[in-house]
Motif scaffolding. Structure first.
Motif, mmCIF file in Angstrom:
data_model
loop_
_atom_site.group_PDB
_atom_site.id
_atom_site.type_symbol
_atom_site.label_atom_id
_atom_site.label_comp_id
_atom_site.label_asym_id
_atom_site.label_seq_id
_atom_site.Cartn_x
_atom_site.Cartn_y
_atom_site.Cartn_z
ATOM 1 N N VAL A 33 44.086 49.529 33.758
ATOM 2 C CA VAL A 33 45.313 49.817 33.017
ATOM 3 C C VAL A 33 45.633 48.675 32.072
ATOM 4 O O VAL A 33 45.998 48.901 30.911
ATOM 5 C CB VAL A 33 46.488 50.101 33.988
ATOM 6 C CG1 VAL A 33 47.814 50.101 33.265
ATOM 7 C CG2 VAL A 33 46.263 51.417 34.714
ATOM 8 N N TYR A 34 45.478 47.434 32.542
ATOM 9 C CA TYR A 34 45.734 46.286 31.668
ATOM 10 C C TYR A 34 44.815 46.320 30.447
ATOM 11 O O TYR A 34 45.262 46.109 29.319
ATOM 12 C CB TYR A 34 45.550 44.973 32.431
ATOM 13 C CG TYR A 34 45.646 43.763 31.534
ATOM 14 C CD1 TYR A 34 46.882 43.345 31.046
ATOM 15 C CD2 TYR A 34 44.517 43.058 31.143
ATOM 16 C CE1 TYR A 34 46.972 42.250 30.191
ATOM 17 C CE2 TYR A 34 44.598 41.967 30.306
ATOM 18 C CZ TYR A 34 45.838 41.566 29.832
ATOM 19 O OH TYR A 34 45.924 40.493 28.994
ATOM 20 N N GLY A 35 43.536 46.573 30.673
ATOM 21 C CA GLY A 35 42.597 46.621 29.557
ATOM 22 C C GLY A 35 42.909 47.736 28.578
ATOM 23 O O GLY A 35 42.630 47.625 27.387
ATOM 24 N N ASN A 36 43.501 48.807 29.061
ATOM 25 C CA ASN A 36 43.810 49.945 28.200
ATOM 26 C C ASN A 36 45.110 49.768 27.423
ATOM 27 O O ASN A 36 45.201 50.194 26.277
ATOM 28 C CB ASN A 36 43.870 51.220 29.037
ATOM 29 C CG ASN A 36 43.856 52.463 28.196
ATOM 30 O OD1 ASN A 36 43.240 52.500 27.138
ATOM 31 N ND2 ASN A 36 44.554 53.481 28.658
ATOM 32 N N ASP B 28 35.695 45.850 29.853
ATOM 33 C CA ASP B 28 34.928 47.082 29.655
ATOM 34 C C ASP B 28 35.830 48.268 29.339
ATOM 35 O O ASP B 28 35.445 49.152 28.565
ATOM 36 C CB ASP B 28 34.079 47.385 30.891
ATOM 37 C CG ASP B 28 32.914 46.424 31.041
ATOM 38 O OD1 ASP B 28 32.506 45.813 30.039
ATOM 39 O OD2 ASP B 28 32.406 46.288 32.178
ATOM 40 N N THR B 29 37.028 48.300 29.909
ATOM 41 C CA THR B 29 37.964 49.382 29.610
ATOM 42 C C THR B 29 38.388 49.328 28.141
ATOM 43 O O THR B 29 38.414 50.353 27.456
ATOM 44 C CB THR B 29 39.203 49.307 30.518
ATOM 45 O OG1 THR B 29 38.781 49.344 31.877
ATOM 46 C CG2 THR B 29 40.153 50.437 30.254
ATOM 47 N N GLN B 30 38.699 48.129 27.668
ATOM 48 C CA GLN B 30 39.088 48.007 26.267
ATOM 49 C C GLN B 30 37.908 48.297 25.342
ATOM 50 O O GLN B 30 38.069 48.909 24.292
ATOM 51 C CB GLN B 30 39.650 46.618 25.979
ATOM 52 C CG GLN B 30 40.314 46.539 24.621
ATOM 53 C CD GLN B 30 40.971 45.211 24.386
ATOM 54 O OE1 GLN B 30 40.272 44.222 24.193
ATOM 55 N NE2 GLN B 30 42.286 45.194 24.404
ATOM 56 N N ASP C 105 31.301 47.507 37.786
ATOM 57 C CA ASP C 105 32.444 46.618 38.014
ATOM 58 C C ASP C 105 33.118 46.954 39.341
ATOM 59 O O ASP C 105 33.401 46.070 40.150
ATOM 60 C CB ASP C 105 33.468 46.739 36.883
ATOM 61 C CG ASP C 105 32.955 46.213 35.562
ATOM 62 O OD1 ASP C 105 31.992 45.420 35.564
ATOM 63 O OD2 ASP C 105 33.525 46.604 34.521
ATOM 64 N N TYR C 106 33.359 48.245 39.582
ATOM 65 C CA TYR C 106 34.037 48.631 40.822
ATOM 66 C C TYR C 106 33.170 48.340 42.046
ATOM 67 O O TYR C 106 33.679 47.834 43.051
ATOM 68 C CB TYR C 106 34.448 50.112 40.834
ATOM 69 C CG TYR C 106 35.062 50.427 42.169
ATOM 70 C CD1 TYR C 106 36.344 49.983 42.461
ATOM 71 C CD2 TYR C 106 34.343 51.066 43.160
ATOM 72 C CE1 TYR C 106 36.893 50.191 43.703
ATOM 73 C CE2 TYR C 106 34.885 51.283 44.406
ATOM 74 C CZ TYR C 106 36.154 50.841 44.670
ATOM 75 O OH TYR C 106 36.692 51.033 45.904
ATOM 76 N N ILE C 107 31.893 48.634 41.978
ATOM 77 C CA ILE C 107 31.016 48.381 43.129
ATOM 78 C C ILE C 107 31.024 46.899 43.478
ATOM 79 O O ILE C 107 31.104 46.525 44.659
ATOM 80 C CB ILE C 107 29.585 48.882 42.847
ATOM 81 C CG1 ILE C 107 29.566 50.405 42.804
ATOM 82 C CG2 ILE C 107 28.591 48.359 43.877
ATOM 83 C CD1 ILE C 107 29.954 51.084 44.091
ATOM 84 N N ASN C 108 30.961 46.047 42.480
ATOM 85 C CA ASN C 108 30.985 44.606 42.755
ATOM 86 C C ASN C 108 32.329 44.154 43.288
ATOM 87 O O ASN C 108 32.388 43.320 44.198
ATOM 88 C CB ASN C 108 30.585 43.827 41.504
ATOM 89 C CG ASN C 108 29.096 43.850 41.301
ATOM 90 O OD1 ASN C 108 28.345 43.317 42.111
ATOM 91 N ND2 ASN C 108 28.655 44.473 40.233
#
Length: 146
Positions: free
Chosen positions: A32-35, A95-97, A127-130
């Motif tokens: 959410v922050y990146g977006n 990565d989101t941005q 990213d989530y898996i790590n």
């Protein structure tokens, strides 16, 4: 999937659920922050890659050190997990941005938009898996010390 299935043998189910939920919250907050941020995060890329290389190098040195001496890193391993968790949380925002910029840039080209969305989804998945694995290592370590 086959590689991750072994964690069900190594950790108890409660730790897995807790790590999954905490990882999902961390991932969601950073996505959410990146977006929504107006700050340009593209400058984070080289620094995050440097952090990832440092994590890998430290992990290999720690593994070799433990293999040859029989002594683990202890507190250093915990700090490595904490730093790696922060690095992958920042990667999530980055990565989101980046996905948002790809959508704006390739909006008229359906083929490139499709390719970039697949690469972006893979990046966010990794990213989530790590995040999940490092949270699990931190929680499992604290439970073993009790």
């Amino acid at each position: 999937g086959l590689n991750l299935s072994s964690i069900f043998l190594a950790y108890d189910f409660g730790s897995l659920i807790l790590a999954f939920l905490v990882g999902a919250v961390y991932f969601g907050v950073m996505a959410v922050y990146g977006n929504v941020t107006n700050r340009d995060l593209t400058g984070w890329g080289p620094n995050l890659m440097g952090g990832l290389c440092a994590i890998l190098l430290t992990s290999v040195v720690g593994m070799l050190f433990g293999m040859f001496t029989g002594i683990g890193f202890g507190v250093m391993d915990f700090l490595l997990c904490a730093v790696a968790l922060v690095v992958f949380m920042l990667f999530t925002a980055y990565d989101t941005q980046k996905l948002k910029y790809y959508y704006a840039y390739f909006g008229g080209d359906a083929a490139m938009l499709h390719k970039s969305s697949i690469m972006g989804a893979l990046s966010l998945y990794l990213d989530y898996i790590n995040i999940f694995l490092y949270v699990l290592r931190i929680f499992a370590r604290s439970r073993r010390n009790d």
